[in-house]
Motif scaffolding. Sequence first.
Motif, PDB file in Angstrom:
ATOM      1  N   UNK A 129       0.845  -1.204   0.000  1.00  0.00           N
ATOM      2  CA  UNK A 129       0.000   0.000   0.000  1.00  0.00           C
ATOM      3  C   UNK A 129       0.878   1.250   0.000  1.00  0.00           C
ATOM      4  N   UNK A 130       0.561   2.189  -0.918  1.00  0.00           N
ATOM      5  CA  UNK A 130       1.278   3.450  -1.009  1.00  0.00           C
ATOM      6  C   UNK A 130       0.263   4.584  -1.074  1.00  0.00           C
ATOM      7  N   UNK A 131       0.541   5.659  -0.325  1.00  0.00           N
ATOM      8  CA  UNK A 131      -0.348   6.813  -0.293  1.00  0.00           C
ATOM      9  C   UNK A 131       0.053   7.832  -1.350  1.00  0.00           C
ATOM     10  N   UNK A 132      -0.958   8.574  -1.832  1.00  0.00           N
ATOM     11  CA  UNK A 132      -0.740   9.621  -2.817  1.00  0.00           C
ATOM     12  C   UNK A 132      -1.663  10.795  -2.485  1.00  0.00           C
ATOM     13  N   UNK A 133      -1.158  11.989  -2.650  1.00  0.00           N
ATOM     14  CA  UNK A 133      -1.959  13.216  -2.534  1.00  0.00           C
ATOM     15  C   UNK A 133      -2.710  13.327  -1.204  1.00  0.00           C
ATOM     16  N   UNK A 134      -2.023  13.087  -0.121  1.00  0.00           N
ATOM     17  CA  UNK A 134      -2.633  13.210   1.205  1.00  0.00           C
ATOM     18  C   UNK A 134      -2.815  14.686   1.538  1.00  0.00           C
ATOM     19  N   UNK A 162      -9.167  21.611  17.277  1.00  0.00           N
ATOM     20  CA  UNK A 162      -9.763  20.347  17.717  1.00  0.00           C
ATOM     21  C   UNK A 162     -10.438  19.523  16.629  1.00  0.00           C
ATOM     22  N   UNK A 163     -10.452  19.991  15.379  1.00  0.00           N
ATOM     23  CA  UNK A 163     -11.145  19.260  14.320  1.00  0.00           C
ATOM     24  C   UNK A 163     -10.295  19.236  13.064  1.00  0.00           C
ATOM     25  N   UNK A 164     -10.362  18.108  12.329  1.00  0.00           N
ATOM     26  CA  UNK A 164      -9.560  17.986  11.117  1.00  0.00           C
ATOM     27  C   UNK A 164     -10.140  16.928  10.193  1.00  0.00           C
ATOM     28  N   UNK A 165      -9.755  17.031   8.931  1.00  0.00           N
ATOM     29  CA  UNK A 165     -10.019  15.962   7.979  1.00  0.00           C
ATOM     30  C   UNK A 165      -8.684  15.552   7.361  1.00  0.00           C
ATOM     31  N   UNK A 166      -8.590  14.274   7.024  1.00  0.00           N
ATOM     32  CA  UNK A 166      -7.432  13.780   6.277  1.00  0.00           C
ATOM     33  C   UNK A 166      -7.993  12.996   5.098  1.00  0.00           C
ATOM     34  N   UNK A 167      -7.579  13.397   3.904  1.00  0.00           N
ATOM     35  CA  UNK A 167      -8.011  12.745   2.671  1.00  0.00           C
ATOM     36  C   UNK A 167      -6.773  12.235   1.959  1.00  0.00           C
ATOM     37  N   UNK A 168      -6.850  11.020   1.432  1.00  0.00           N
ATOM     38  CA  UNK A 168      -5.700  10.479   0.720  1.00  0.00           C
ATOM     39  C   UNK A 168      -6.163   9.501  -0.342  1.00  0.00           C
ATOM     40  N   UNK A 169      -5.317   9.254  -1.289  1.00  0.00           N
ATOM     41  CA  UNK A 169      -5.518   8.201  -2.280  1.00  0.00           C
ATOM     42  C   UNK A 169      -4.461   7.141  -2.011  1.00  0.00           C
ATOM     43  N   UNK A 170      -4.752   5.900  -2.413  1.00  0.00           N
ATOM     44  CA  UNK A 170      -3.766   4.844  -2.207  1.00  0.00           C
ATOM     45  C   UNK A 170      -3.824   3.833  -3.342  1.00  0.00           C
ATOM     46  N   UNK A 171      -2.695   3.163  -3.539  1.00  0.00           N
ATOM     47  CA  UNK A 171      -2.579   2.086  -4.516  1.00  0.00           C
ATOM     48  C   UNK A 171      -1.838   0.931  -3.853  1.00  0.00           C
ATOM     49  N   UNK A 172      -1.949  -0.232  -4.477  1.00  0.00           N
ATOM     50  CA  UNK A 172      -1.170  -1.390  -4.032  1.00  0.00           C
ATOM     51  C   UNK A 172      -0.985  -2.310  -5.227  1.00  0.00           C
ATOM     52  N   UNK A 173      -0.138  -3.310  -5.042  1.00  0.00           N
ATOM     53  CA  UNK A 173       0.093  -4.246  -6.144  1.00  0.00           C
ATOM     54  C   UNK A 173      -0.976  -5.334  -6.208  1.00  0.00           C
TER      55      UNK A 173
END
Length: 134
Positions: free
Chosen positions: A72-77, A85-96
Amino acid sequence: MTMEVNRPEIVAQVAAAFEAYERALVDNDVETMNALFWDAPETVRYGIAEIQHGGDAILRWRETCVPVPRSRRLHRTVVTTFGGDYATVSTEFTSDTTPLTGRQMQTWARLHEANDMFGGWTIVAAHVSLIEPV
């Protein structure tokens, strides 16, 4: 009153908590993953092929779920914080293991009753999905 968006020290705290979650996910460290999810009936996790409503449902699901691939590898986090006190985290991921592109969004809150291991930062909602590469 104007809310401060992306205060550097808050972004750094959330990014560190997110990176700890990602390490735990790839290492299948269920204890740490569970510690980072809010154990409350209001917690929601929409997975690729499953839905959990409530901390208990998420804990039960983690006991039997298939671990994510080590490739698994993350992209564009993107970490976006709102106040302290508040946040969002968005990411894309790929794997083999699939040609599909994964997407993951998490809502984080700093909760006073939360484990202090990560400064009180806790995932209160999450969504994971797969799509054809764009």
